[in-house]
Design an enzyme around this catalytic site. Structure first.
Site, PDB file in Angstrom:
ATOM      1  N   HIS A  90       0.830  -1.213   0.000  1.00 47.82           N
ATOM      2  CA  HIS A  90       0.000   0.000   0.000  1.00 47.82           C
ATOM      3  C   HIS A  90       0.862   1.260   0.000  1.00 47.82           C
ATOM      4  O   HIS A  90       0.433   2.317   0.474  1.00 47.82           O
ATOM      5  CB  HIS A  90      -0.950   0.032   1.202  1.00 47.82           C
ATOM      6  CG  HIS A  90      -1.857  -1.137   1.310  1.00 47.82           C
ATOM      7  ND1 HIS A  90      -3.110  -1.179   0.746  1.00 47.82           N
ATOM      8  CD2 HIS A  90      -1.677  -2.339   1.909  1.00 47.82           C
ATOM      9  CE1 HIS A  90      -3.676  -2.346   0.996  1.00 47.82           C
ATOM     10  NE2 HIS A  90      -2.824  -3.077   1.699  1.00 47.82           N
ATOM     11  N   SER A 142      15.085  19.310 -16.721  1.00 43.65           N
ATOM     12  CA  SER A 142      14.193  20.463 -16.671  1.00 43.65           C
ATOM     13  C   SER A 142      14.773  21.614 -17.466  1.00 43.65           C
ATOM     14  O   SER A 142      15.994  21.830 -17.485  1.00 43.65           O
ATOM     15  CB  SER A 142      13.977  20.907 -15.216  1.00 43.65           C
ATOM     16  OG  SER A 142      13.239  22.111 -15.163  1.00 43.65           O
ATOM     17  N   LYS A 159      18.347  19.201 -12.268  1.00 40.42           N
ATOM     18  CA  LYS A 159      17.303  18.195 -12.096  1.00 40.42           C
ATOM     19  C   LYS A 159      17.482  17.086 -13.135  1.00 40.42           C
ATOM     20  O   LYS A 159      17.689  17.352 -14.318  1.00 40.42           O
ATOM     21  CB  LYS A 159      15.919  18.830 -12.268  1.00 40.42           C
ATOM     22  CG  LYS A 159      14.763  17.957 -11.816  1.00 40.42           C
ATOM     23  CD  LYS A 159      13.468  18.775 -11.817  1.00 40.42           C
ATOM     24  CE  LYS A 159      12.323  18.011 -11.186  1.00 40.42           C
ATOM     25  NZ  LYS A 159      11.912  16.868 -12.024  1.00 40.42           N
ATOM     26  N   GLU A 206       9.842   6.262 -17.640  1.00 34.52           N
ATOM     27  CA  GLU A 206       8.701   7.013 -18.173  1.00 34.52           C
ATOM     28  C   GLU A 206       8.402   6.611 -19.608  1.00 34.52           C
ATOM     29  O   GLU A 206       7.234   6.436 -19.991  1.00 34.52           O
ATOM     30  CB  GLU A 206       8.988   8.512 -18.087  1.00 34.52           C
ATOM     31  CG  GLU A 206       8.985   9.056 -16.667  1.00 34.52           C
ATOM     32  CD  GLU A 206       9.460  10.498 -16.569  1.00 34.52           C
ATOM     33  OE1 GLU A 206       9.354  11.059 -15.464  1.00 34.52           O
ATOM     34  OE2 GLU A 206       9.933  11.052 -17.584  1.00 34.52           O
TER      35      GLU A 206
END
Length: 462
Positions: free
Chosen positions: A184, A314, A320, A327
């Site tokens: 969970h 970014s 970043k 992805e």
């Protein structure tokens, strides 16, 4: 291709203009004119299958004494050139065409006829010679199966084997790193990082097993059924000979379908194959998302691993770095799941003796196979193989995990265990320290019972 100079071609419907340097004829040109829909053409693997099927058909017709050997040889040479990609620019028909794929079949017939006629120096007819003993209604279903089976055999299964081997190596490398398990998305009992990664490997291997089983049905071919499954205008041995020749050339176990009426009228094997690809897509999504969570941070997330830094993440935040490979894999999976819906709907469009969504079934099935293969290789090489483990972060979280108290349940009971966990969490203290205060267990007993490594082995600790 010069589209400003034309020649006149004719078919049963009359005359029309065809680009002067096009190898196709009137029927292909009519399809080009009729279906200016998407700009998407049939995939390379499907054109290759058309070439292979025409090659095998000419060989079978020659063996059966139905066609002169010189014509058969000319057709076979031209067909193999098509299969190998030498004439892809001459297959311009849109995916969204006649549902039987007749336009694509005639495109192949006309191109191969043109090439063979020039080579032979004598007429080779697209219908009477190249399409002998065939119908679009059995050629196109056959090509759906041949193209998908070859793509799975040559691309997807090797890619999955590579991904599995990469995962196995990484699991072995990290087999002794104990970390906090999660259910969970909440802290749970410890596992090793190797156990976690080996579960991914098992998913991939089961995907391979499913596809391998599906291949038994995908390699059954419609060829020989001709127009409606009865085999009209084809020798009774024609379909079996085509399958044998394809088998010998590709080293894939193609065979004539047991029931030609089924093989023309439905696409159940393609639907089944797509379902297995969808399952694989779900597996890759799970792996990709786990990697993203484990890589999250580096300070405010889990920060358990660091994926290879492949590109700036970014345009506005310097420094970043994002998990771009997981992805991309997740997007591939989404595309495959969407393709599966299209293939399912295509499979429903078998009306009486023919399915009439064959081109779109072929396009989506082949795209799914192609991108899953590429995604599997990319995931293995650019994410799995090169990620590093942040053991300090893992150990810090593990030592403060209040759920470790679960190991004390057989000794102190669930209620007291819950109280220990609650206090340890509230005070930000180690379970061992709190349990020492609230129970009569000794340091040695607590060390033994709460040893994270031993807890990854399961069972009751005495």
């Amino acid at each position: 291709m010069n589209d400003k100079a034309f020649r006149i071609e004719k078919d049963s419907m009359g005359e029309l203009e065809v680009p002067v340097d096009a190898l196709w004829g009137a029927q292909t040109q009519r399809a080009v004119n009729n279906f200016p829909i998407s700009g998407l053409v049939m995939p390379r693997q499907f054109i290759a299958a058309l070439g292979l099927v025409k090659w095998a058909a000419a060989g079978a017709n020659a063996e059966l004494g139905l066609i002169k050997s010189d014509i058969a040889i000319a057709i076979q040479k031209a067909s193999l050139a098509v299969a190998e990609g030498e004439y892809d620019e001459h297959f311009p028909i849109d995916v969204f065409q006649t549902g039987s794929g007749t336009s694509s079949n005639m495109n192949a017939n006309e191109v191969i006829s043109h090439i063979a006629t020039e080579a032979l120096g004598a007429p080779v007819h697209p219908n009477d010679h190249v399409n002998m003993s065939q119908s679009s209604n059995d050629v196109i279903p056959t090509c759906v199966h041949v193209s998908a089976a070859l793509a799975i055999h040559e691309k997807l299964l090797p890619a999955l084997a590579h991904l599995s081997a990469t995962l196995e190596a990484k699991a072995d490398e990290t087999r002794d790193i104990v970390k906090t398990g999660r259910t969970h998305l909440m802290d749970a009992m410890p596992v090793t990082l190797g156990q976690e990664i080996d579960a991914w490997r098992s998913q991939v291997d089961h995907g391979t097993e499913r596809l391998t089983d599906t291949m038994k049905r995908l390699t059954a071919l419609a060829q020989g059924g001709t127009a409606v499954g009865t085999g009209i205008n084809a020798h009774p041995k024609f379909g079996r000979k085509v399958a044998v020749l394809l088998n010998e050339r590709t080293n894939v176990a193609f065979h004539a379908a047991e029931n030609q009426f089924e093989s023309l009228s439905c696409q159940d094997a393609a639907v089944e194959t797509s379902g297995q690809l969808r399952t694989l897509a779900v597996s890759l999504t799970k792996i990709a998302n786990d990697l993203r969570w484990m890589n999250s941070g580096p300070l405010a997330g889990f920060g358990e691993i660091a994926l290879p830094a492949l590109q700036p993440g970014s345009s506005i935040m310097p420094g970043k770095v994002n998990p771009v490979i997981p992805e991309a894999v997740a997007m591939v999976a989404a595309q495959v799941i969407g393709n599966d819906t299209t293939i399912m709907m295509g499979g429903q469009s078998g009306n009486f003796q023919l399915n009439v969504m064959l081109p779109v079934v072929a396009y989506n099935l082949l795209q799914s196979i192609e991108i899953l293969a590429a995604a599997s290789m990319t995931l293995a090489d650019k994410a799995i193989a090169g990620f590093t483990v942040n053991e300090e972060n893992i150990h810090r979280a593990l030592g403060r995990n209040p759920i470790l108290v679960t190991a004390l349940n057989p000794v102190i009971g669930y209620e007291l265990g819950a109280a220990v966990a609650k206090k340890a969490y509230a005070e930000g203290r180690a379970v061992k320290d709190v349990a020492k205060e609230m129970t009569d267990l000794t340091d040695d007993e607590l060390d033994r019972l709460l040893d994270p490594a031993s807890l990854t082995e399961g069972g009751i600790k005495h």
